[in-house]
Motif scaffolding. Structure first.
Motif, short mmCIF file in Angstrom:
data_model
loop_
_atom_site.label_atom_id
_atom_site.label_comp_id
_atom_site.label_asym_id
_atom_site.label_seq_id
_atom_site.Cartn_x
_atom_site.Cartn_y
_atom_site.Cartn_z
N UNK B 161 0.83 -1.21 0.00
CA UNK B 161 0.00 0.00 0.00
C UNK B 161 0.86 1.26 0.00
N UNK B 162 1.99 1.20 0.72
CA UNK B 162 2.84 2.38 0.80
C UNK B 162 3.32 2.85 -0.57
N UNK B 163 3.39 1.89 -1.51
CA UNK B 163 3.83 2.25 -2.86
C UNK B 163 2.65 2.65 -3.75
N UNK B 164 1.44 2.43 -3.25
CA UNK B 164 0.27 2.61 -4.12
C UNK B 164 0.06 4.09 -4.43
N UNK B 165 -0.46 4.36 -5.64
CA UNK B 165 -0.65 5.77 -6.03
C UNK B 165 -1.57 6.51 -5.08
N UNK B 166 -2.55 5.82 -4.51
CA UNK B 166 -3.49 6.51 -3.63
C UNK B 166 -2.77 7.05 -2.39
N UNK B 167 -1.95 6.20 -1.78
CA UNK B 167 -1.22 6.62 -0.58
C UNK B 167 -0.25 7.77 -0.94
N UNK B 168 0.48 7.57 -2.03
CA UNK B 168 1.46 8.59 -2.43
C UNK B 168 0.76 9.93 -2.68
N UNK B 169 -0.39 9.87 -3.36
CA UNK B 169 -1.10 11.11 -3.68
C UNK B 169 -1.68 11.77 -2.44
N UNK B 170 -2.22 10.95 -1.53
CA UNK B 170 -2.79 11.54 -0.32
C UNK B 170 -1.72 12.28 0.49
N UNK B 171 -0.55 11.67 0.57
CA UNK B 171 0.54 12.32 1.32
C UNK B 171 0.95 13.61 0.62
#
Lengths: 151, 216
Positions: B161-171
């Motif tokens: 999940x840490x690599x997922x685009x959703x997590x990256x974008x939210x951060x």
């Protein structure tokens, strides 16, 4: 200054006292002003600013002690500090004016750059400039006191 | 006039001037910060950011935090205490502001934990283990994994999940929002959109209490 010349005649002593008082006022204003910039406005002092503070802040104490009672030997102790502070102020001024090349800048690592101009009052007065002016005025007055009391 | 009197008066004048300038400057900054915050009210909260407390509460605390920041850790139980003292009236919104080296890694770990519904447990464990992973000279965020045993995160899933685009974008979104609303230090608090101008426990308490008073 001889053994007995530390207390001059009441009238000339008053002028000496006033000059030292003026130096003290300048030093106190400089101290409070620099504290205002760093503590209230949150401008981080760079290394050279700190060195100038190290020379300026003790003057507030030393000069005050020398005023009660008036002890002209205070000039001997205050003048070297003021000269050191003046020298660092001039160096600082040269650094951010670009006269001293980038490789000679001592304080780029991590901390705050000395060559960055953080504050300009009325568009041209910078903090190191005020520091030089304050040190210069203090030096001139202290030297004057020293000269006129030379036997 | 006596010399002593002159010097005393001069010193008093200087100190009063200093205090006056301080008050003036802080008021000016406060109104400036409020203007910035008002313009950016929409950026303080976004859908899906971690929240806690009654969803219908009329007082919202938005905290921009850095998991490596000691002051954030120290404020965390205090904010909880404020919520306990005003049950149902306060909602807490957490936004990431990774300012320390290594924090970006931990922030995406927290965001990955959030996707699994374990944000708050992970945050507690992260703060508890702060001294282990967040040394400012030598941060070792990967050491945090060993401290998360009790949270029960699925290790493989979290790492994916840490690599997922959703997590990256939210951060990224949080960092961008934080910069726009002026959250340049952590923790930065907004209570119903009003910035905490003078920092401190008591200042936060009085800001929160004033908002609770006017809302209820």
């Amino acid at each position: 200054m001889g053994n007995t010349s530390n207390t001059s005649s009441p009238e000339t002593g008053l002028l000496d006292w006033r000059l030292i008082f003026a130096c003290w006022l300048l030093a106190a204003v400089s101290m409070l002003g620099s504290l205002f910039f760093s503590e209230i406005m949150g401008l981080q002092p760079c290394v050279l600013c700190w060195y100038q503070r190290i020379a300026m802040y003790p003057l507030v104490v030393i000069l005050l002690v020398g005023m009660f009672p008036l002890d002209l030997r205070v000039v001997r102790y205050a003048l070297p500090l003021a000269l050191i502070g003046w020298g660092i102020g001039v160096y600082h001024y040269l650094v951010f004016s670009g006269y001293i090349p980038e490789s000679l800048r001592p304080c780029d690592e991590g901390g705050v750059s000395c060559s960055e101009i953080n504050l300009e009052l009325f568009g041209f007065i910078t903090i190191p400039m005020m520091s030089i002016l304050a040190f210069t005025a203090i030096i001139v007055m202290l030297v004057f006191v020293k000269k006129r009391n030379r036997p | 006039m006596k010399k002593g009197t002159i010097v005393t008066i001069a010193a008093l004048v200087l100190i009063i001037f200093f205090a006056g300038a301080t008050v003036f400057y802080q008021q000016q900054q406060a109104s400036k910060a409020e203007t910035v915050a008002r313009h950016n009210a929409a950026l303080l909260e976004r859908d899906g950011v971690p929240t806690k407390g009654n969803p219908d509460a009329k007082v919202t605390i938005v905290e921009f935090f850095d998991p490596a920041c000691e002051t954030c850790k120290a404020f965390h139980p205090y904010v909880q205490q404020l919520m306990n003292e005003n049950p149902g009236k306060i909602r807490l919104v957490m936004r990431y502001a990774p300012l320390h080296p290594g924090s970006d890694y931990v922030v995406s770990l927290l965001e990955a934990a959030k996707q699994q519904g374990k944000f708050w447990e992970t945050l507690e464990a992260t703060y508890a283990a702060q001294s282990v992973w967040a040394s400012h000279g030598n941060p070792q965020p990967k050491k945090l994994w060993m401290q998360l045993g009790r949270v029960g995160l699925n290790l493989k899933k979290t790492q994916d999940l840490m690599q997922s685009p959703e997590v990256v974008n939210n951060v990224k979104q949080d960092i961008a929002d934080g910069q726009k609303v002026g959250a340049s230090k952590t923790p930065t608090f907004f209570v119903n959109g009003k910035p905490l101008v003078r920092f401190g426990y008591e200042q936060l308490r009085s800001l929160v209490e004033a908002e609770v008073q006017s809302a209820y």
